[in-house]
Motif scaffolding. Structure first.
Motif, PDB file in Angstrom:
ATOM      1  N   LEU A 138       0.860  -1.188   0.000  1.00 30.83           N
ATOM      2  CA  LEU A 138       0.000   0.000   0.000  1.00 30.83           C
ATOM      3  C   LEU A 138       0.898   1.240   0.000  1.00 30.83           C
ATOM      4  CD1 LEU A 138      -3.130  -0.469   0.170  1.00 30.83           C
ATOM      5  CD2 LEU A 138      -1.837  -2.361   1.144  1.00 30.83           C
ATOM      6  N   ASP A 162       1.035   4.021   1.708  1.00 30.78           N
ATOM      7  CA  ASP A 162       1.527   4.559   2.986  1.00 30.78           C
ATOM      8  C   ASP A 162       0.853   3.838   4.151  1.00 30.78           C
ATOM      9  OD1 ASP A 162      -1.021   5.698   3.357  1.00 30.78           O
ATOM     10  OD2 ASP A 162      -0.415   7.537   2.330  1.00 30.78           O
ATOM     11  N   GLN A 188      -1.216   4.839   6.467  1.00 27.16           N
ATOM     12  CA  GLN A 188      -2.654   5.044   6.676  1.00 27.16           C
ATOM     13  C   GLN A 188      -3.484   4.162   5.758  1.00 27.16           C
ATOM     14  OE1 GLN A 188      -4.058   6.931   9.228  1.00 27.16           O
ATOM     15  NE2 GLN A 188      -5.780   5.666   8.544  1.00 27.16           N
ATOM     16  N   GLN A 189      -3.046   4.067   4.501  1.00 24.22           N
ATOM     17  CA  GLN A 189      -3.798   3.216   3.561  1.00 24.22           C
ATOM     18  C   GLN A 189      -3.647   1.740   3.922  1.00 24.22           C
ATOM     19  OE1 GLN A 189      -3.915   4.591  -0.651  1.00 24.22           O
ATOM     20  NE2 GLN A 189      -2.579   6.223   0.085  1.00 24.22           N
ATOM     21  N   ASP A 214      -6.106   1.207   6.850  1.00 27.63           N
ATOM     22  CA  ASP A 214      -7.504   1.187   6.381  1.00 27.63           C
ATOM     23  C   ASP A 214      -7.812  -0.111   5.636  1.00 27.63           C
ATOM     24  OD1 ASP A 214      -7.831   3.680   7.469  1.00 27.63           O
ATOM     25  OD2 ASP A 214      -7.687   4.768   5.574  1.00 27.63           O
ATOM     26  N   ALA A 215      -6.887  -0.542   4.783  1.00 28.67           N
ATOM     27  CA  ALA A 215      -7.135  -1.752   3.982  1.00 28.67           C
ATOM     28  C   ALA A 215      -7.192  -2.993   4.875  1.00 28.67           C
ATOM     29  CB  ALA A 215      -6.041  -1.906   2.926  1.00 28.67           C
ATOM     30  N   ARG A 238      -8.733   1.248  14.216  1.00 27.45           N
ATOM     31  CA  ARG A 238      -9.574   1.453  13.013  1.00 27.45           C
ATOM     32  C   ARG A 238     -10.709   0.427  12.999  1.00 27.45           C
ATOM     33  NH1 ARG A 238     -12.361   4.222  10.303  1.00 27.45           N
ATOM     34  NH2 ARG A 238     -12.634   3.784   8.111  1.00 27.45           N
ATOM     35  N   ASP A 274       3.692  -1.185   3.704  1.00 29.08           N
ATOM     36  CA  ASP A 274       3.679   0.081   2.978  1.00 29.08           C
ATOM     37  C   ASP A 274       4.936   0.130   2.105  1.00 29.08           C
ATOM     38  OD1 ASP A 274       5.705   0.750   4.769  1.00 29.08           O
ATOM     39  OD2 ASP A 274       4.487   2.172   5.921  1.00 29.08           O
TER      40      ASP A 274
END
Ligand code: 6PG
Length: 246
Positions: free
Chosen positions: A8, A10, A12-13, A16-17, A52, A237
């Motif tokens: 991903l 970064d 954060q992504q 989230d994923a 999350r 990441d």
């Protein structure tokens, strides 16, 4: 060992994923079985994923009391200590309305509750759940943060615990502080449909490269000793996947 790498852009992504993927696995398991057991992990990105996941609970219309959350390892300190892996999740869950997931926590350290007792109590809790699921992988997803030395949970390179056939073990000499911990064994962490290993940041790049190599033995990179029954995915990441060149 068949390991897939998902990269991903970064952290954060990545968070989230992974959290969205855990929710989707939980929903599928509840539909087919009525109960879902998930192993969470401490550490930077592991805690961010867990938080999350808590954010997504009120948006996901399932009976969360049938979702059981475990920790692959826990620092053996008091419940209120900021060192606890479970504290951020316990605190965040207080802010959302029921139904909430069922938590399985390692007991807290105290004068009359030694490390060995905490480990055997957690072991009994885990084995009681295994007994409920004789024909099914007990965990739908196991999340594991990858340490810069390749450790997962509290199973560190070069330690006899890598080969342990116990369900759970006390660790009194963790090189990552605090020294006292309770950890699921690699054998327990393998009892999962899916094992997802999380790596964020350049300091994880070398361990990730070694983890992906067929030449590497779990003695050197313990993460290499955990595979899922259906799949094993390393979520990284770009910094962890490609190193400082990113
Ligand atoms: C712990 C964790 C540990 C962690 C890794 C990665 O108790 O410390 O469970 O196994 O997941 O060390 O942590 P970072 O993502 O913070 O590097």
């Amino acid at each position: 060992m068949d390991v897939q790498l998902r990269v991903l852009p970064d952290a954060q992504q990545l968070v989230d994923a992974v959290a969205a993927g855990v929710v989707s696995s939980i929903v599928g398991e509840l539909e087919s079985y009525g109960r879902a057991d998930v192993v969470l992990t401490g550490g930077g990105v592991g805690t961010a994923v867990a938080l999350r996941l808590v954010d997504l609970i009120p948006q996901t219309l399932v009976d969360w009391t049938n979702v059981h959350l475990w920790w692959g390892d826990e620092r053996f300190v008091p419940y209120a200590s900021a060192d606890r892996n479970d504290l951020p999740v316990v605190s965040a869950l207080r802010d959302i309305p029921p139904p909430r997931p069922t938590l399985h926590r390692v007991g807290e350290s105290s004068i009359d509750f030694p490390l060995a007792d905490a480990s055997s109590a957690y072991q009994t809790d885990i084995e009681d759940m295994f007994a409920l699921k004789p024909d099914r992988p007990p965990f739908v997803v196991v999340l594991l943060g990858l340490g810069p030395d390749g450790h997962v949970a509290s199973i560190f390179p070069g330690r006899p615990s890598i080969e342990s056939s116990m369900t759970c073990l006390p660790v009194s000499d963790s090189p990552k502080p605090p020294a006292n911990r309770v950890s699921m064994s690699l054998a327990t962490l393998r009892k999962a449909c899916q094992v997802w290993i999380l790596a964020s940041g350049t300091e994880k790049h070398q361990a990730l490269e070694r983890l992906m190599s067929d030449e590497t033995h779990p003695t050197d990179i313990p993460a290499r000793g955990v595979q899922g029954i259906d799949s094993t995915i390393v979520w990284a990441d770009t910094q962890a996947a490609y190193g400082a060149s990113q």
